[in-house]
Structures are given as structure tokens and as C-alpha cells.
Design a protein around this motif. Structure first.
Motif: not given
Length: 308
Positions: A137-145, A234-238, A246-249
Motif C-alpha cells: 500500500x502507500x505506506x510501503x511506498x513511502x518507506x521505499x522512497x 497520505x504523507x502529509x497526514x502522517x 510537512x513535506x511532499x513525496x
């Protein structure tokens, strides 16, 4: 250029034909979109200005009018996108002198810059807040980036077969067309095709996550269209939940590079890992960090010499 192009033609029409002849198919779609946007501004600002009327004064007035609504850097980009077409018109004898010579670039005062990256503590806090489930999901995506510094489109295009867990590497050789109809696209430049080292945590977590997934299919792309804003939200919410900046992807990519530079990794190595075309790009992007590191180096040199 075509024979029907003469100096009595409207410049906005000439420019439209010029980008179709010289740019269409020769540049990336994202870059082409910028030229098309420049064309729209010409139609708005100088719809009836003829090519032969494009004097230095007329061109400077065009830049000034554009600058009223844009920052200086954006106006400079606008100027560069026009200059190629104008110089071609000069070569073809449609205008007598180069109207872009000594052009003065103006623009609105830049907005206050948002924080583009997290410090090490903030990144650690963010990663601890991710909820890593059994399926991608997108949390996994954020971890990988965060762990690789990949571009958004590069990370979307990652497939299970791109991982080599035995060598702890990840191959980046394509991007995903999230702005268009989907599907794989080439990377931004030749330097963007690369293999990067991944840490043992990513090896352990992702080897389990992707073991039953199709080897040649993107891990994070489903049937619905993907929007950059969705992942940014999603990143902003975290970030809000963690009480951090707050940062962008894309800010995660900056974070990755910044932490490596502060850790003492060479600019050349960071440039290769990010897929930059040259170290110059890395130096320009992270100039403020490099300057901070140079200040630390000066202190270290002085302490070393004082101890001799």
C-alpha cells in the motif's frame, strides 16, 4: 520550416508550428507540456503580434507582462523556451535582429520556501508511524522512497523482478506514466538507469511482501488512476500525526539525499544514487547543505592544524 511561414504571420502561430516541427517527439511529454503552456501565454499576451514586429522592445514588453504573474525563475524558463524559436526565425530571415539580446528578466518576489526535507530524527519518527500491512500500500511506498531516494514515477514502476535480494540491489530502469494513460516509460535520462544498494531491513521486509506477486508487474499500481496528490496527502497526514514538518513525496527524495550528504557520502555517490545527469545538478539542488558541510570542514581543518 514550412513555406507558408512568413514574417507577416502572427508570432504565436509561428511558435505553435515551430514546437510541432522541432519539439514534438524529440522531448519528454512533461517538457512538451511546458512548451505548450508557453504557447498559450503567447496567445493570451500577444495574439496579434506579427513575427516581423518582434523587436527588442516588443519582446521585453512580453517578458514584463509575463513576469507580472510569475516568479523570476519561471520567467527565465519562459524566455529560454521562446529563444530557440526566435533564433530560428532570425536564421530564416523573418526578423532582422535578435530581439532576445540583452533581455532583462524580472518576476514577482518568490514565495517563502517550504521546508523540503526532514532531519534524521523526523524521518525516524515518520517511518515509525507507518503501518506496514501484509499487502503493498502507500505506506510501503513511502518507506521505499525514503530508503532509496527514487523519483515518484520511478518508484511506481518498480516490479518484484527489479529486486536482487542476494546482492542487496534494486534496479531502476523505467518510470510509470501516471500523468497519462499508464504504462512503462523510459527514465528521465540515461544516468537515471542505475542499480542502487538497499539495506538489510528493506531486503527482509520486501522479500516477504512481494514473494507471491507477478514478477513483471508494478508493485504499487492497481487498476485505478494514480495521482501524485493522493500520496502527498497520505504523507502529509502522517507528518501531522507525528508533529513533524510537512513535506511532499519529492521531499522524501530530498531527505534521503540530505541525510547521505550529512553522513559524509560523496557528492559523486549521491548523484549516482539519485540518477542525476551530472554532479552539477546535485550541487545546485543541495548547495545549502554542501555549504554547511564546508563550514564544518573548515572547523575540522583548523582544529587539526592547531594540534600540530
Amino acid at each position: 520550416m514550412q513555406n507558408d511561414m512568413d514574417k507577416t504571420q502572427f508570432f504565436c502561430e509561428y511558435y505553435k508550428q515551430w514546437i510541432e516541427i522541432y519539439k514534438r517527439g524529440a522531448i519528454r511529454e512533461a517538457t512538451m507540456a511546458k512548451y505548450l503552456m508557453t504557447q498559450k501565454w503567447l496567445e493570451k499576451l500577444i495574439p496579434e503580434l506579427k513575427v516581423e514586429e518582434l523587436t527588442r522592445t516588443a519582446y521585453q514588453q512580453l517578458l514584463n507582462d509575463y513576469a507580472k504573474e510569475h516568479e523570476r525563475q519561471t520567467t527565465l524558463d519562459f524566455h529560454h523556451q521562446l529563444k530557440g524559436a526566435i533564433l530560428d526565425a532570425l536564421d530564416e530571415g523573418m526578423i532582422k535582429r535578435d530581439p532576445t539580446r540583452k533581455a532583462i528578466i524580472k518576476g514577482k518576489t518568490p514565495r517563502a520556501k517550504k521546508i523540503k526535507y526532514l532531519n534524521q530524527f523526523e524521518l525516524h519518527t515518520l517511518l515509525a508511524d507507518l503501518e506496514l500491512k501484509e499487502t503493498p500500500d502507500w505506506d510501503w511506498f513511502l518507506l521505499l522512497v525514503a530508503k532509496t531516494g527514487m523519483r515518484f514515477s520511478e518508484a511506481l514502476a518498480i516490479t518484484p523482478e527489479d529486486f536482487d535480494f542476494s546482492r542487496q540491489t534494486l534496479s531502476i530502469s523505467k518510470t510509470w506514466d501516471y500523468k497519462g494513460a499508464g504504462g512503462f516509460l523510459p527514465t528521465k535520462n540515461k544516468s537515471s538507469v542505475r542499480k542502487i544498494q538497499i539495506d538489510w531491513q528493506i531486503v527482509v521486509k520486501f522479500s516477504e511482501l512481494i514473494k507471491n506477486l507477478p514478477q513483471d508487474q508494478p508493485i504499487f499500481v492497481g487498476e485505478s488512476k494514480i495521482y501524485n496528490s493522493t500520496v502527498n496527502n497520505i504523507l502529509s497526514r502522517h507528518c501531522k500525526e507525528c508533529g513533524i514538518s510537512e513535506i511532499s513525496i519529492h521531499g522524501l527524495r530530498h531527505t534521503h539525499a540530505s541525510l547521505l550528504l550529512f553522513a559524509g557520502v560523496s557528492i559523486a555517490s549521491v548523484a549516482r544514487r539519485l540518477g542525476h545527469a551530472s554532479m552539477t545538478t546535485t550541487q545546485k539542488t543541495y548547495l545549502h547543505i554542501i555549504q554547511e558541510l564546508e563550514n564544518k570542514d573548515v572547523d575540522l581543518v583548523m582544529r587539526t592544524l592547531s594540534g600540530l
